[in-house]
Write a protein that holds these residues in place. Structure first.
Motif, PDB file in Angstrom:
ATOM      1  N   SER A 176      40.205  78.845 -52.492  1.00 12.31           N
ATOM      2  CA  SER A 176      40.546  80.221 -52.871  1.00 12.31           C
ATOM      3  C   SER A 176      39.377  81.180 -52.676  1.00 12.31           C
ATOM      4  CB  SER A 176      41.000  80.252 -54.335  1.00 12.31           C
ATOM      5  OG  SER A 176      39.934  79.903 -55.206  1.00 12.31           O
ATOM      6  N   LYS A 177      38.142  80.658 -52.741  1.00  7.15           N
ATOM      7  CA  LYS A 177      36.959  81.511 -52.578  1.00  7.15           C
ATOM      8  C   LYS A 177      36.448  81.551 -51.138  1.00  7.15           C
ATOM      9  CE  LYS A 177      34.834  81.172 -57.202  1.00  7.15           C
ATOM     10  NZ  LYS A 177      33.582  80.805 -57.904  1.00  7.15           N
ATOM     11  N   ALA A 178      36.923  80.645 -50.302  1.00  6.46           N
ATOM     12  CA  ALA A 178      36.344  80.477 -48.967  1.00  6.46           C
ATOM     13  C   ALA A 178      36.337  81.771 -48.152  1.00  6.46           C
ATOM     14  CB  ALA A 178      37.079  79.382 -48.204  1.00  6.46           C
ATOM     15  N   ASN A 179      37.513  82.361 -47.963  1.00  7.20           N
ATOM     16  CA  ASN A 179      37.630  83.592 -47.165  1.00  7.20           C
ATOM     17  C   ASN A 179      36.977  83.427 -45.789  1.00  7.20           C
ATOM     18  OD1 ASN A 179      38.527  86.187 -46.777  1.00  7.20           O
ATOM     19  ND2 ASN A 179      36.701  87.160 -47.627  1.00  7.20           N
ATOM     20  N   PHE A 180      37.102  82.193 -45.266  1.00  4.90           N
ATOM     21  CA  PHE A 180      36.460  81.846 -43.996  1.00  4.90           C
ATOM     22  C   PHE A 180      37.287  80.729 -43.364  1.00  4.90           C
ATOM     23  CE2 PHE A 180      32.774  79.717 -41.717  1.00  4.90           C
ATOM     24  CZ  PHE A 180      32.633  80.714 -40.759  1.00  4.90           C
ATOM     25  N   ALA A 181      37.932  81.032 -42.228  1.00  3.66           N
ATOM     26  CA  ALA A 181      38.916  80.117 -41.638  1.00  3.66           C
ATOM     27  C   ALA A 181      38.390  78.697 -41.405  1.00  3.66           C
ATOM     28  CB  ALA A 181      39.454  80.708 -40.337  1.00  3.66           C
ATOM     29  N   PRO A 182      37.201  78.502 -40.813  1.00  2.00           N
ATOM     30  CA  PRO A 182      36.716  77.126 -40.590  1.00  2.00           C
ATOM     31  C   PRO A 182      36.584  76.334 -41.892  1.00  2.00           C
ATOM     32  CG  PRO A 182      35.458  78.675 -39.272  1.00  2.00           C
ATOM     33  CD  PRO A 182      36.293  79.505 -40.190  1.00  2.00           C
ATOM     34  N   ILE A 237      30.262  79.506 -54.056  1.00  2.00           N
ATOM     35  CA  ILE A 237      30.886  78.218 -54.393  1.00  2.00           C
ATOM     36  C   ILE A 237      29.832  77.159 -54.736  1.00  2.00           C
ATOM     37  CG2 ILE A 237      32.977  78.627 -53.029  1.00  2.00           C
ATOM     38  CD1 ILE A 237      31.720  76.851 -50.835  1.00  2.00           C
ATOM     39  N   THR A 238      28.648  77.602 -55.098  1.00  2.00           N
ATOM     40  CA  THR A 238      27.580  76.641 -55.403  1.00  2.00           C
ATOM     41  C   THR A 238      27.981  75.691 -56.520  1.00  2.00           C
ATOM     42  OG1 THR A 238      25.905  78.253 -54.731  1.00  2.00           O
ATOM     43  CG2 THR A 238      25.170  76.399 -56.080  1.00  2.00           C
ATOM     44  N   GLU A 239      28.510  76.226 -57.614  1.00  2.00           N
ATOM     45  CA  GLU A 239      28.906  75.381 -58.751  1.00  2.00           C
ATOM     46  C   GLU A 239      30.021  74.423 -58.365  1.00  2.00           C
ATOM     47  OE1 GLU A 239      29.875  77.609 -62.197  1.00  2.00           O
ATOM     48  OE2 GLU A 239      27.917  78.596 -62.334  1.00  2.00           O
ATOM     49  N   GLU A 240      30.978  74.913 -57.582  1.00  2.00           N
ATOM     50  CA  GLU A 240      32.096  74.055 -57.168  1.00  2.00           C
ATOM     51  C   GLU A 240      31.613  72.893 -56.307  1.00  2.00           C
ATOM     52  OE1 GLU A 240      32.143  77.302 -57.148  1.00  2.00           O
ATOM     53  OE2 GLU A 240      33.766  77.793 -58.553  1.00  2.00           O
ATOM     54  N   LYS A 241      30.646  73.159 -55.425  1.00  2.00           N
ATOM     55  CA  LYS A 241      30.116  72.094 -54.560  1.00  2.00           C
ATOM     56  C   LYS A 241      29.409  71.026 -55.394  1.00  2.00           C
ATOM     57  CE  LYS A 241      27.780  74.948 -51.977  1.00  2.00           C
ATOM     58  NZ  LYS A 241      26.880  75.491 -50.954  1.00  2.00           N
ATOM     59  N   VAL A 242      28.641  71.470 -56.379  1.00  2.00           N
ATOM     60  CA  VAL A 242      27.910  70.524 -57.237  1.00  2.00           C
ATOM     61  C   VAL A 242      28.885  69.694 -58.061  1.00  2.00           C
ATOM     62  CG1 VAL A 242      26.324  70.316 -59.187  1.00  2.00           C
ATOM     63  CG2 VAL A 242      25.827  71.946 -57.345  1.00  2.00           C
ATOM     64  N   ARG A 243      29.872  70.367 -58.673  1.00  2.00           N
ATOM     65  CA  ARG A 243      30.837  69.636 -59.515  1.00  2.00           C
ATOM     66  C   ARG A 243      31.672  68.668 -58.687  1.00  2.00           C
ATOM     67  NH1 ARG A 243      31.475  74.695 -62.520  1.00  2.00           N
ATOM     68  NH2 ARG A 243      33.251  75.227 -61.191  1.00  2.00           N
ATOM     69  N   LEU A 244      32.089  69.082 -57.500  1.00  2.00           N
ATOM     70  CA  LEU A 244      32.893  68.201 -56.640  1.00  2.00           C
ATOM     71  C   LEU A 244      32.098  66.958 -56.255  1.00  2.00           C
ATOM     72  CD1 LEU A 244      35.374  67.519 -55.054  1.00  2.00           C
ATOM     73  CD2 LEU A 244      34.629  69.070 -53.232  1.00  2.00           C
ATOM     74  N   ALA A 245      30.835  67.140 -55.901  1.00  2.00           N
ATOM     75  CA  ALA A 245      29.988  65.987 -55.565  1.00  2.00           C
ATOM     76  C   ALA A 245      29.857  65.041 -56.762  1.00  2.00           C
ATOM     77  CB  ALA A 245      28.611  66.470 -55.115  1.00  2.00           C
ATOM     78  N   ASN A 246      29.710  65.608 -57.956  1.00  2.00           N
ATOM     79  CA  ASN A 246      29.600  64.782 -59.166  1.00  2.00           C
ATOM     80  C   ASN A 246      30.896  64.024 -59.445  1.00  2.00           C
ATOM     81  OD1 ASN A 246      26.969  65.585 -59.644  1.00  2.00           O
ATOM     82  ND2 ASN A 246      27.532  67.268 -60.998  1.00  2.00           N
ATOM     83  N   HIS A 247      32.033  64.704 -59.249  1.00  2.00           N
ATOM     84  CA  HIS A 247      33.330  64.055 -59.486  1.00  2.00           C
ATOM     85  C   HIS A 247      33.556  62.893 -58.510  1.00  2.00           C
ATOM     86  CE1 HIS A 247      34.169  66.959 -62.438  1.00  2.00           C
ATOM     87  NE2 HIS A 247      34.706  67.901 -61.689  1.00  2.00           N
ATOM     88  N   LEU A 248      33.177  63.097 -57.258  1.00  2.00           N
ATOM     89  CA  LEU A 248      33.339  62.029 -56.267  1.00  2.00           C
ATOM     90  C   LEU A 248      32.478  60.821 -56.616  1.00  2.00           C
ATOM     91  CD1 LEU A 248      33.330  64.120 -52.937  1.00  2.00           C
ATOM     92  CD2 LEU A 248      35.303  63.096 -54.095  1.00  2.00           C
ATOM     93  N   GLU A 249      31.274  61.091 -57.077  1.00  2.00           N
ATOM     94  CA  GLU A 249      30.376  60.006 -57.486  1.00  2.00           C
ATOM     95  C   GLU A 249      30.920  59.288 -58.721  1.00  2.00           C
ATOM     96  OE1 GLU A 249      25.713  59.349 -58.909  1.00  2.00           O
ATOM     97  OE2 GLU A 249      26.375  61.290 -58.126  1.00  2.00           O
ATOM     98  N   TYR A 250      31.452  60.061 -59.663  1.00  2.00           N
ATOM     99  CA  TYR A 250      32.000  59.489 -60.897  1.00  2.00           C
ATOM    100  C   TYR A 250      33.227  58.640 -60.598  1.00  2.00           C
ATOM    101  CZ  TYR A 250      33.418  59.349 -65.828  1.00  2.00           C
ATOM    102  OH  TYR A 250      33.759  58.936 -67.093  1.00  2.00           O
ATOM    103  N   PHE A 251      34.044  59.084 -59.643  1.00  2.00           N
ATOM    104  CA  PHE A 251      35.229  58.330 -59.236  1.00  2.00           C
ATOM    105  C   PHE A 251      34.829  56.949 -58.717  1.00  2.00           C
ATOM    106  CE2 PHE A 251      38.827  57.003 -56.786  1.00  2.00           C
ATOM    107  CZ  PHE A 251      39.935  57.635 -57.322  1.00  2.00           C
TER     108      PHE A 251
END
Length: 285
Positions: A256-262, A212-226
């Motif tokens: 969807s990619k997490a596959n990890f309960a926490p 989920i490396t790309e998703e983490k980077v894009r999400l951080a960018n979207h939050l900053e852009y918001f």
């Protein structure tokens, strides 16, 4: 700076023989929708008044009311008897009541007075336009104040989303290690001999699907852009809506990619915060 589409503005002008009241109310809407309530004598000026409103209020469902109350002793106006009777009949059909009270209510309805005067007084109309401009200033001040409340709420929720994203980043290594251990245990339980190199290649390929490396980077960018868009000079409600959709897309992909309960629990919290942002977004100009 953002503005709310919810607002209220009013301005009253007292002339020697009349009291002019302009009232504006607005709620959220995808486009500008003006509902005008104007005395019959000023119907010919409705388009011009609508244009004044549209130049100041870009979006929203707007109720515009113009009230003209005669206060002078001398007037050429007379009661529109037929109209008053019609109103009383309609009110009587809704609920029975005292005739005097029904008459009082009917007289407050539009066009209950008629006058022989056919031409609009230019000075009076100029006063109406000035009053409308003042009412528009008032409603815009109201919208800005409401927008400030929304802005503070958005920024608090963005901080929460950023904090949750930070927790996702912290547990990502543990997540991948846990997934790897589960896969290795599942293969070991099969009690079959496997080529170690081939198994390692397949394992790496499998783990890449959960990366989920790309998703983490894009999400951080979207939050900053918001947040950057919130701080811009204009109120960009539609743009913020598009950005929130992109934020939601990245959060869903992480889930969807997490596959990890926490981590999935964190994703649920992020979705909850984003949903509250989207609800408030409906009111942003």
């Amino acid at each position: 700076m953002i503005q709310s589409m919810t607002g209220y503005g009013k301005h009253v002008v007292q002339l020697p023989s009349k009291k002019i009241t302009i009232e504006l109310k607005s709620l959220n809407s995808k486009n500008l929708d003006i509902n005008a309530r104007i005395p019959q004598a000023y119907r010919e000026k409705e388009l011009e008044l609508r244009k004044l409103i549209s130049e100041s209020l870009i979006r929203g469902k707007v109720d515009f009311s113009l009230y003209i109350e005669l206060t002078g002793d001398e007037t050429t106006a007379e009661v529109n008897v037929a109209m008053v009777k019609k109103y009383m009949e309609q009110l009587r059909a809704i609920a029975k009541g005292d005739e005097v009270k029904l008459l009082e209510m009917a007289l407050k309805m539009p066009d209950t007075l008629k006058t022989d005067k056919s031409d609009i007084d230019p000075k009076e109309y100029s006063t109406i336009k000035t009053a409308l401009v003042e009412a528009l200033k008032a409603i815009n001040i109201f919208r800005t104040e409401e927008g400030n409340v929304l802005e503070e709420d958005f920024k608090n929720r963005l901080k929460t989303l950023s904090r949750l994203l930070g927790q996702v980043k912290e547990m990502d290594t543990e997540r991948l290690d846990t997934i790897r251990e589960r896969l290795e245990k599942a293969v070991a339980d099969l009690k079959v001999e496997l080529d170690a190199n081939r198994f390692e290649q397949e394992l790496i390929y499998y783990l890449e699907k959960y990366d989920i490396t790309e998703e983490k980077v894009r999400l951080a960018n979207h939050l900053e852009y918001f947040e950057t868009t919130i701080d811009s000079a204009d109120s960009n409600g539609k743009k913020l809506g598009f950005i929130s959709q992109e934020i939601g897309r990245e959060i869903n992909t992480i889930g969807s990619k997490a596959n990890f309960a926490p981590m999935q629990q964190l994703v649920v919290q992020m979705k909850d915060e984003l949903e509250k942002i989207k609800e408030q977004m409906l009111n942003v100009l």
